[in-house]
Design a protein around this motif. Structure first.
Motif, PDB file in Angstrom:
ATOM      1  N   VAL A   1       0.852  -1.396  -0.137  1.00 44.70           N
ATOM      2  CA  VAL A   1      -0.063  -0.193  -0.038  1.00 44.70           C
ATOM      3  C   VAL A   1       0.669   1.245   0.085  1.00 44.70           C
ATOM      4  O   VAL A   1       1.934   1.346   0.534  1.00 44.70           O
ATOM      5  CB  VAL A   1      -1.017   0.148   1.263  1.00 44.70           C
ATOM      6  N   ASP A   2       0.265   2.245  -0.454  1.00 40.74           N
ATOM      7  CA  ASP A   2       0.853   3.614  -0.414  1.00 40.74           C
ATOM      8  C   ASP A   2      -0.004   4.355   0.430  1.00 40.74           C
ATOM      9  O   ASP A   2      -1.239   4.616   0.062  1.00 40.74           O
ATOM     10  CB  ASP A   2       1.109   4.327  -1.803  1.00 40.74           C
ATOM     11  N   LEU A   3       0.257   4.914   1.750  1.00 37.69           N
ATOM     12  CA  LEU A   3      -0.462   5.825   2.583  1.00 37.69           C
ATOM     13  C   LEU A   3       0.479   6.976   2.813  1.00 37.69           C
ATOM     14  O   LEU A   3       1.703   6.754   3.325  1.00 37.69           O
ATOM     15  CB  LEU A   3      -0.812   5.068   3.825  1.00 37.69           C
ATOM     16  N   SER A   4      -0.277   8.119   2.831  1.00 38.82           N
ATOM     17  CA  SER A   4       0.601   9.270   3.062  1.00 38.82           C
ATOM     18  C   SER A   4       1.114   9.535   4.447  1.00 38.82           C
ATOM     19  O   SER A   4       1.988  10.031   4.625  1.00 38.82           O
ATOM     20  CB  SER A   4      -0.463  10.469   2.605  1.00 38.82           C
TER      21      SER A   4
ATOM     22  N   THR B   1     -22.103   5.708   4.820  1.00 36.62           N
ATOM     23  CA  THR B   1     -20.945   4.709   5.043  1.00 36.62           C
ATOM     24  C   THR B   1     -19.650   5.200   5.001  1.00 36.62           C
ATOM     25  O   THR B   1     -18.791   5.056   5.604  1.00 36.62           O
ATOM     26  CB  THR B   1     -21.176   3.522   4.067  1.00 36.62           C
ATOM     27  N   GLN B   2     -19.393   5.878   3.808  1.00 39.95           N
ATOM     28  CA  GLN B   2     -18.111   6.479   3.686  1.00 39.95           C
ATOM     29  C   GLN B   2     -17.377   7.347   4.640  1.00 39.95           C
ATOM     30  O   GLN B   2     -16.291   7.162   5.135  1.00 39.95           O
ATOM     31  CB  GLN B   2     -17.945   7.249   2.277  1.00 39.95           C
ATOM     32  N   SER B   3     -18.222   8.134   5.263  1.00 41.53           N
ATOM     33  CA  SER B   3     -17.913   9.216   6.282  1.00 41.53           C
ATOM     34  C   SER B   3     -17.652   8.197   7.735  1.00 41.53           C
ATOM     35  O   SER B   3     -16.495   8.536   8.201  1.00 41.53           O
ATOM     36  CB  SER B   3     -18.822  10.397   6.620  1.00 41.53           C
ATOM     37  N   ARG B   4     -18.440   7.482   7.890  1.00 45.80           N
ATOM     38  CA  ARG B   4     -18.538   6.682   9.132  1.00 45.80           C
ATOM     39  C   ARG B   4     -17.195   5.832   9.111  1.00 45.80           C
ATOM     40  O   ARG B   4     -16.588   5.538   9.978  1.00 45.80           O
ATOM     41  CB  ARG B   4     -19.622   5.776   9.447  1.00 45.80           C
ATOM     42  N   VAL B   5     -16.898   5.159   8.045  1.00 41.79           N
ATOM     43  CA  VAL B   5     -15.561   4.201   8.038  1.00 41.79           C
ATOM     44  C   VAL B   5     -14.636   4.848   8.179  1.00 41.79           C
ATOM     45  O   VAL B   5     -13.798   4.339   8.742  1.00 41.79           O
ATOM     46  CB  VAL B   5     -15.937   3.325   6.646  1.00 41.79           C
ATOM     47  N   ARG B   6     -14.323   5.953   7.177  1.00 41.15           N
ATOM     48  CA  ARG B   6     -13.325   6.711   7.266  1.00 41.15           C
ATOM     49  C   ARG B   6     -12.845   7.357   8.716  1.00 41.15           C
ATOM     50  O   ARG B   6     -11.688   7.279   9.433  1.00 41.15           O
ATOM     51  CB  ARG B   6     -13.431   8.073   6.445  1.00 41.15           C
TER      52      ARG B   6
ATOM     53  N   VAL C   1     -19.004  -4.872  -0.223  1.00 35.64           N
ATOM     54  CA  VAL C   1     -19.582  -3.237  -0.254  1.00 35.64           C
ATOM     55  C   VAL C   1     -18.532  -2.407  -0.223  1.00 35.64           C
ATOM     56  O   VAL C   1     -17.368  -2.500   0.665  1.00 35.64           O
ATOM     57  CB  VAL C   1     -20.446  -2.973   0.967  1.00 35.64           C
ATOM     58  N   PHE C   2     -18.458  -1.377  -1.028  1.00 31.93           N
ATOM     59  CA  PHE C   2     -17.439  -0.268  -1.113  1.00 31.93           C
ATOM     60  C   PHE C   2     -17.678   0.842   0.204  1.00 31.93           C
ATOM     61  O   PHE C   2     -18.721   0.995   0.618  1.00 31.93           O
ATOM     62  CB  PHE C   2     -17.573   0.562  -2.487  1.00 31.93           C
ATOM     63  N   GLY C   3     -16.565   1.274   0.760  1.00 30.69           N
ATOM     64  CA  GLY C   3     -16.503   2.125   1.704  1.00 30.69           C
ATOM     65  C   GLY C   3     -15.644   3.486   1.478  1.00 30.69           C
ATOM     66  O   GLY C   3     -16.080   3.911   0.170  1.00 30.69           O
ATOM     67  N   SER C   4     -14.800   3.738   2.129  1.00 32.14           N
ATOM     68  CA  SER C   4     -13.997   4.878   1.850  1.00 32.14           C
ATOM     69  C   SER C   4     -12.470   4.592   1.789  1.00 32.14           C
ATOM     70  O   SER C   4     -12.003   4.518   2.875  1.00 32.14           O
ATOM     71  CB  SER C   4     -14.106   6.148   2.766  1.00 32.14           C
ATOM     72  N   PRO C   5     -11.637   4.266   0.772  1.00 29.57           N
ATOM     73  CA  PRO C   5     -10.328   3.716   0.940  1.00 29.57           C
ATOM     74  C   PRO C   5      -9.312   4.629   1.571  1.00 29.57           C
ATOM     75  O   PRO C   5      -9.553   5.777   1.348  1.00 29.57           O
ATOM     76  CB  PRO C   5      -9.910   3.540  -0.501  1.00 29.57           C
ATOM     77  N   LEU C   6      -8.578   4.149   2.644  1.00 30.62           N
ATOM     78  CA  LEU C   6      -7.573   5.089   3.168  1.00 30.62           C
ATOM     79  C   LEU C   6      -6.293   5.048   2.454  1.00 30.62           C
ATOM     80  O   LEU C   6      -5.462   5.970   2.541  1.00 30.62           O
ATOM     81  CB  LEU C   6      -7.443   4.370   4.787  1.00 30.62           C
TER      82      LEU C   6
END
Length: 762
Positions: A310-313, A629-634, A679-684
């Motif tokens: 992975v590439d994470l900032s 979902t996106q905001s909660r998961v992130r 199910v899609f969420g919000s990728p980190l």
């Protein structure tokens, strides 16, 4: 029932596009911090092991407390020694076999307690170092530097004693986990034995009656140089000769020249017999090459961790991600010897066929949710052994379908019969080399014949009455989900009438839904609701019963994983269901008096620290509200996981807590694993590359990602627009590129159409 489309449909894209490698030269082990989770209620251990290894060689700071379930907690402050078996992140305690303690001075047989160093063989410590496959520490009271590494079935110790001094090794064969809630907690043992062979070998065996009641463990310990003399102890009294049997056994191996050179100790273990331990030792650790073993362990971990690059900032996010990936690969654990013998669930010794593997340590109530789905993406070569072994357990076990099998014994811990979920998921996803018909026979017996934990009442009434069986609401709901899983397995093997019955029975959740207050609640055998009812409570009468398992009414109301569209109608439709989800996350986080430590990581009444909540943030997708979902998961990824010892909001639970993070950071999650749908969420991650184990790779790109870019405005698969809020396992396994288009503002249209929402009950 909503049956809107097949899982494949027009979504299949056969092309495999080239994807860019992510820092192939990077040392991924350098990003792993094994101390994450060793504080708080994480219950992890920092010691040396291999991916899914049978040996977990780690320091023991305590064997007498809930937060020391793994044998280690950062606040304990002293080390008893180094034992060879540990559990990662469980809420129950066992293991800690074959404790080896290097010491100077007189032999002391008392293990003491944390904070009580004087008069015990404990030592304070400093200069701890841990990385995958390696651990080191300085024992300050003993003045010994200790280093540990491991192979699959052996542990290797290297001790440096003070120069010019004598020293000894104490092997405490009475040591193990204790039941801290008992008045006089002790490790319950039988058939204990120790025997010296020559002047460099010690072997032993015992049967342990703790959580995995009656499990067997044997060891063989060899030294890099002969001991000067040896002393055996029985019930803390010295005994003559070269062998002892019965009682609490210990052995002190003395070295007059301890400080002249590093002392190496290698230990093989087996659940079969001493001969098995010796064979494991000879095959995997023929010499005393510490650096070579350490390098091999490092390479093994590098290979496994590189399956997901992975590439994470944020460097802290990178550390959390790779540590989570590391923790997700610690269980199930290998449970067979190099000669292919293993101890089965019937307590008999069996021999595997060539190519087969046997595993232990299946925390199924936890791991069916995310850990096993993660393995189906990246652990293809191991899956036939993991899943086939689970099916074989059910055939061998007098208890039937596995619930929480550990070291050849059934602990019967937690609820439901979630081996059905793991077996059905594997079948749906086409994992080869598993006898699914034989597996279904075991599952069918549980589903239709067994009367355990209120199952007979469940079949008779359609629910478990709260005035007859404790934790009745959770048991009913999880039996219903297990029925759903069993129905998928039944259909796959041609038992279509069984499948129909189980499918219908899986909707028994309806029988405990109070349509007036819109909560799941306990019901008596006469059909009346139990009172009083408070959704933040564990149940109606906590002195005798709890209505819920490690949850309360709020969390249990969202346990449904398999019939979401039918379930929504009970709330009054999708908007009402969405509002109820909002209420869960926005409710006060107050808990009723007498609540459990397991209910942790609270956001409102959502509890991320325990597994029943893990799918809940993704339920918004089924209501057409994917941005929530996106905001909660992130938010959960950033708030519930930290790069520090107290960095997990709940028990690691054999990889489940970490697997949730790994999948969520990739932008994916399995609400219903047997559906074969993510199910899609919000990728980190900014980018990720997954080695799928079938010669193909999946590239995940989060275009424009950033801390303020948590929303997905659109998606592309292999360059083509993708409108759905989900993707099938088969499509992912074709490889290629999955691209998330990230935005600072939500796109309420993405994934909102009914045709674009995840399938359920199909």
């Amino acid at each position: 029932m909503i049956n809107r489309r097949s899982l494949m449909g027009a979504a299949s894209v056969a092309s495999v596009l080239p994807v860019q490698s992510l820092a192939a030269e990077d040392d991924l082990c350098a990003h792993v911090d094994p101390f994450i989770g060793t504080g708080g209620h994480g219950h992890t251990y920092p010691g040396a092991t291999l991916p899914f290894g049978m040996v977990q060689l780690s320091p023991d700071t305590s064997n007498n407390g809930w937060d020391s379930c793994s044998g280690y907690h950062v606040k304990d402050g002293s080390i008893m020694g180094f034992s060879h078996t540990h559990l990662s992140g469980t809420g129950c305690a066992d293991m800690l076999d074959c404790l080896v303690t290097p010491r100077t001075g007189a032999v002391v047989l008392n293990p003491g307690e944390p904070g009580q160093i004087e008069g015990s063989y404990r030592s304070r410590y400093t200069d701890e170092v841990a990385s995958p496959g390696y651990y080191a520490v300085t024992l300050t009271d003993s003045r010994v530097r200790a280093e540990l590494t491991a192979t699959l079935r052996t542990g290797l110790h290297r001790y440096v004693f003070p120069a010019g001094e004598a020293g000894h090794l104490l092997i405490d064969w009475a040591h193990g986990q204790r039941n801290w809630w008992e008045k006089s907690p002790a490790t319950k043992l039988d058939n204990t034995s120790l025997r010296l062979i020559g002047n460099d070998t010690l072997v032993g065996g015992r049967q342990v009656f703790m959580w995995a009641g009656g499990r067997w463990i044997f060891f063989a310990l060899k030294l890099s140089r002969p001991f000067s003399r040896a002393e055996l102890y029985q019930n803390d009294a010295p005994v003559g000769g070269n062998a002892a049997a019965g009682g609490k056994l210990k052995c002190a191996l003395h070295f007059d020249d301890a400080g002249s050179a590093p002392l190496l100790v290698k230990v093989g273990i087996s659940a079969v017999d001493i001969d098995g331990a010796l064979k494991n030792l000879e095959a995997e650790q023929p010499g005393f090459d510490f650096e070579g073993t350490r390098r091999a362990a490092h390479l093994a971990w590098q290979s496994e961790l590189s399956r997901i690059r992975v590439d994470l900032s944020d460097p802290n996010d990178r550390k959390v991600f790779y540590t989570a990936h590391y923790h997700s690969l610690l269980a199930p654990t290998l449970f067979s010897d190099v000669d292919r013998r293993y101890r089965g669930m019937d307590n008999q010794v069996h021999r595997l066929k060539p190519g087969e593997e046997n595993y232990s340590t299946y925390s199924l109530w936890d791991t069916y949710r995310a850990a096993h789905p993660l393995y189906t993406l990246t652990q293809g070569p191991r899956l036939p052994g993991m899943i086939g072994g689970l099916a074989r357990m059910g055939q061998e076990s007098p208890a039937g379908a596995p619930i929480w099998p550990l070291q050849g014994r059934e602990t019967d811990t937690m609820i439901g019969y979630h081996s059905a979920a793991v077996l059905a998921e594997a079948c749906v996803k086409g994992v080869p080399g598993v006898d699914y018909k034989a597996a279904y026979k075991v599952i069918r017996k549980r589903a239709f014949d067994d009367d355990v934990h209120g199952f007979g009442l469940y079949r008779q009434l359609g629910y478990i009455p709260a005035d007859k069986v404790d934790e009745s609401v959770s048991r009913t709901l999880e039996f219903a989900y297990s029925d759903w899983c069993a129905s998928k397995l039944a259909a796959a093997v041609g038992a279509h009438e069984d499948a129909r019955k189980l499918r219908e029975r899986s909707r028994n959740y309806r029988n405990l839904f109070d349509s007036y207050i819109h909560f799941m609640r306990g019901k008596k055998a006469d059909g009346s609701w139990v009172t009083p009812y408070f959704p933040q409570s564990l149940g109606h009468d906590q002195k005798r019963w709890r209505d819920y398992t490690e949850t309360n009414g709020w969390q249990a109301t969202f346990l449904n994983q398999h019939d979401l569209y039918g379930y929504m109608q009970m709330f009054g439709g999708e908007k009402a269901f969405e509002s109820k989800l909002d209420a869960l996350f926005n409710a006060p986080s107050d808990l009723d008096h007498g609540s459990l430590d397991d209910i942790s990581g609270l956001v409102g009444q959502y509890a991320h620290g325990n597994e029943p909540s893990h799918h809940v943030a993704y339920l918004y997708a089924y209501a057409g509200a994917l941005p929530k979902t996106q905001s909660r998961v992130r938010m959960l990824m950033k708030a519930m996981y930290r790069a520090e010892p107290n960095g997990l909001e709940g028990n690691e639970d054999c990889g489940q807590m970490s697997a949730w993070y790994v999948l969520s950071a990739l932008g994916l999650y399995t609400v219903d694993p047997v559906s074969g749908v993510y199910v899609f969420g919000s990728p980190l991650v900014n980018r990720a590359r997954l080695a799928l184990g079938n010669g193909r790779h999946l590239s995940i790109v989060a275009e424009g990602n950033g801390p303020d870019k948590v929303y997905v405005s659109g998606m592309r698969l292999n360059g083509k627009a993708w409108s759905r809020s989900w993707i099938s396992h088969d499509t992912l396994m074709r490889g290629g590129e999955l691209r998330f288009l990230m935005s600072a503002t939500p796109n309420p249209a993405f994934g909102a159409r009914l045709a674009d929402r995840p399938p359920s009950f199909v």
